[in-house]
Write a protein that holds these residues in place. Structure first.
Motif, PDB file in Angstrom:
ATOM      1  N   ILE A   1      -2.620   6.898  -9.650  1.00 19.39           N
ATOM      2  CA  ILE A   1      -2.676   5.547 -10.214  1.00 19.39           C
ATOM      3  C   ILE A   1      -4.107   5.277 -10.671  1.00 19.39           C
ATOM      4  O   ILE A   1      -5.047   5.413  -9.889  1.00 19.39           O
ATOM      5  N   PRO A   2      -4.323   4.917 -11.931  1.00 16.15           N
ATOM      6  CA  PRO A   2      -5.680   4.638 -12.401  1.00 16.15           C
ATOM      7  C   PRO A   2      -6.340   3.535 -11.576  1.00 16.15           C
ATOM      8  O   PRO A   2      -5.686   2.563 -11.166  1.00 16.15           O
TER       9      PRO A   2
ATOM     10  N   HIS B   1       0.837  -1.199   0.000  1.00 17.37           N
ATOM     11  CA  HIS B   1       0.000   0.000   0.000  1.00 17.37           C
ATOM     12  C   HIS B   1       0.871   1.247   0.000  1.00 17.37           C
ATOM     13  O   HIS B   1       2.012   1.224   0.478  1.00 17.37           O
ATOM     14  N   TYR B   2       0.298   2.340  -0.504  1.00 20.43           N
ATOM     15  CA  TYR B   2       1.012   3.621  -0.573  1.00 20.43           C
ATOM     16  C   TYR B   2       0.376   4.712   0.280  1.00 20.43           C
ATOM     17  O   TYR B   2       0.825   5.852   0.256  1.00 20.43           O
ATOM     18  N   LEU B   3      -0.656   4.367   1.043  1.00 24.59           N
ATOM     19  CA  LEU B   3      -1.349   5.357   1.854  1.00 24.59           C
ATOM     20  C   LEU B   3      -1.815   4.689   3.138  1.00 24.59           C
ATOM     21  O   LEU B   3      -2.295   3.550   3.118  1.00 24.59           O
TER      22      LEU B   3
ATOM     23  N   PHE C   1      -1.094  -1.597  -9.657  1.00 22.78           N
ATOM     24  CA  PHE C   1       0.126  -0.839  -9.387  1.00 22.78           C
ATOM     25  C   PHE C   1       1.202  -0.999 -10.455  1.00 22.78           C
ATOM     26  O   PHE C   1       2.000  -0.091 -10.677  1.00 22.78           O
ATOM     27  N   ARG C   2       1.288  -2.175 -11.087  1.00 23.35           N
ATOM     28  CA  ARG C   2       2.420  -2.464 -11.956  1.00 23.35           C
ATOM     29  C   ARG C   2       1.964  -3.213 -13.197  1.00 23.35           C
ATOM     30  O   ARG C   2       1.084  -4.061 -13.134  1.00 23.35           O
ATOM     31  N   HIS C   3       2.597  -2.926 -14.317  1.00 25.38           N
ATOM     32  CA  HIS C   3       2.376  -3.726 -15.516  1.00 25.38           C
ATOM     33  C   HIS C   3       2.860  -5.143 -15.229  1.00 25.38           C
ATOM     34  O   HIS C   3       3.888  -5.332 -14.575  1.00 25.38           O
TER      35      HIS C   3
ATOM     36  N   GLN D   1      -9.219   2.891  -3.114  1.00 29.38           N
ATOM     37  CA  GLN D   1      -9.295   3.922  -4.149  1.00 29.38           C
ATOM     38  C   GLN D   1      -8.537   5.189  -3.759  1.00 29.38           C
ATOM     39  O   GLN D   1      -7.932   5.849  -4.610  1.00 29.38           O
ATOM     40  N   ALA D   2      -8.550   5.538  -2.468  1.00 30.43           N
ATOM     41  CA  ALA D   2      -7.918   6.787  -2.039  1.00 30.43           C
ATOM     42  C   ALA D   2      -6.425   6.802  -2.328  1.00 30.43           C
ATOM     43  O   ALA D   2      -5.864   7.846  -2.695  1.00 30.43           O
TER      44      ALA D   2
END
Length: 309
Positions: free
Chosen positions: A120-121, A40-42, A81-83, A112-113
């Motif tokens: 990030i889509p 996670h980034y948040l 997050f990543r291809h 989503q947040a």
């Protein structure tokens, strides 16, 4: 002991790389089989998340060089997050860096947040993305050296990929979870080595395992071909006062922890783990929310785990 105990943490809530390194080393030294982290980034819920997020696979790459035996992985990485081509390279490289100790948990993503916060889509429909990512990642890893891999799908197109680098392991274990009644079990039966139930209600664990076993049978796989695991919060004390202190430290109520986690006294924690094993679980991810309380891991290793032998 047949029940495999792993340590799982949530660094986005506030942890530096050094914090995670200390916990991973303690995990290894105390004999737990794996150190897993969220991707996670948040920060989720209350808290500012300071000093800020650390990237899961960058962190695991560092830990791969600073540990020697403990297995490493994500529970779970988000397909948004990543291809998948990039993810396959990252995970294979970290597997090489660790000497073959990596596992990949992959899911649709849900928060989503954090996508909005970092640009990030976040598509409304993500199951098809996950399905294609699993096909691409495992396809790239499984392509023999000297051959190429191609994929033409709704979301991703790969043309004549050399499918490099190769992991050190013959097969990197893939972990899938989720609560869908049909598509998720079928997806797990197609791609996964492990099915994980993340923070389930305790009385739903056994019935869900039966659903997954039926999906395996429908796919021509035996029930013993997939590890059945659960991730549950852990908070244990030598006595009631120590348990209450640990519950307060992570902002949870003792009664709620007892209901939903591996929590309470040493005897209560051991009872919960034995009940999970009876339900069909063979691996438990103990969610450690206070990364600085290394004495907690010591208690789990020295007093809870021996009661399961």
């Amino acid at each position: 002991m047949s029940l495999d105990l792993r340590i799982f943490t949530e660094p986005q809530q506030g942890a530096s790389y050094d914090d995670q390194l200390a916990l991973a080393r303690a995990t290894e030294e105390l004999g737990f089989s794996a150190f897993f982290r969220s991707d996670h980034y948040l920060a989720i819920g209350d808290g500012d998340g300071l000093p800020g997020p650390t990237d899961a696979w960058t962190t695991l790459a560092g830990l791969a060089r600073e540990t020697t035996t403990v297995r490493l992985g994500t529970l779970v990485s988000s397909a948004t997050f990543r291809h998948p081509g990039v993810l396959a390279i990252q995970v294979a490289q970290v597997d090489q860096m660790s000497g073959g100790r990596v596992e990949l948990g992959l899911g649709t993503g849900w928060f989503q947040a954090e996508h909005a916060a970092y640009g990030i889509p976040f598509p409304d429909k993500r199951f098809g993305i996950l399905e294609e990512q699993l096909a691409v990642v495992t396809g790239l890893w499984g392509t023999p050296e000297g051959e190429t891999f191609s994929h033409a799908g709704e979301h991703y197109t790969l043309t004549d990929s050399p499918a490099l680098p190769k992991p050190t392991q013959d097969r990197i274990p893939v972990i899938v979870g989720g609560g869908g009644p049909r598509r998720t079990p079928a997806l797990a039966a197609r791609f996964a080595d492990e099915y994980n139930q993340a923070f389930p209600e305790i009385d739903t664990i056994g019935p869900r395992i039966r659903v997954i076993e039926q999906a395996l049978a429908d796919a021509g796989r035996g029930a013993d071909s997939m590890v059945q695991s659960a991730a549950l919060v852990v908070a244990v004390g030598k006595n009631e006062a120590e348990f209450a202190k640990r519950a307060a430290a992570i902002g949870r109520e003792p009664a709620e922890l007892r209901e939903h986690g591996v929590a309470g006294t040493v005897a209560e924690a051991a009872d919960r783990l034995r009940d999970l094993e009876k339900a069909g679980v063979s691996r438990v991810y103990l969610q450690v929310l206070d990364l600085h309380d290394l004495d907690h891991l010591d208690l789990l290793a020295r007093e809870v785990r021996p009661q399961l032998d």
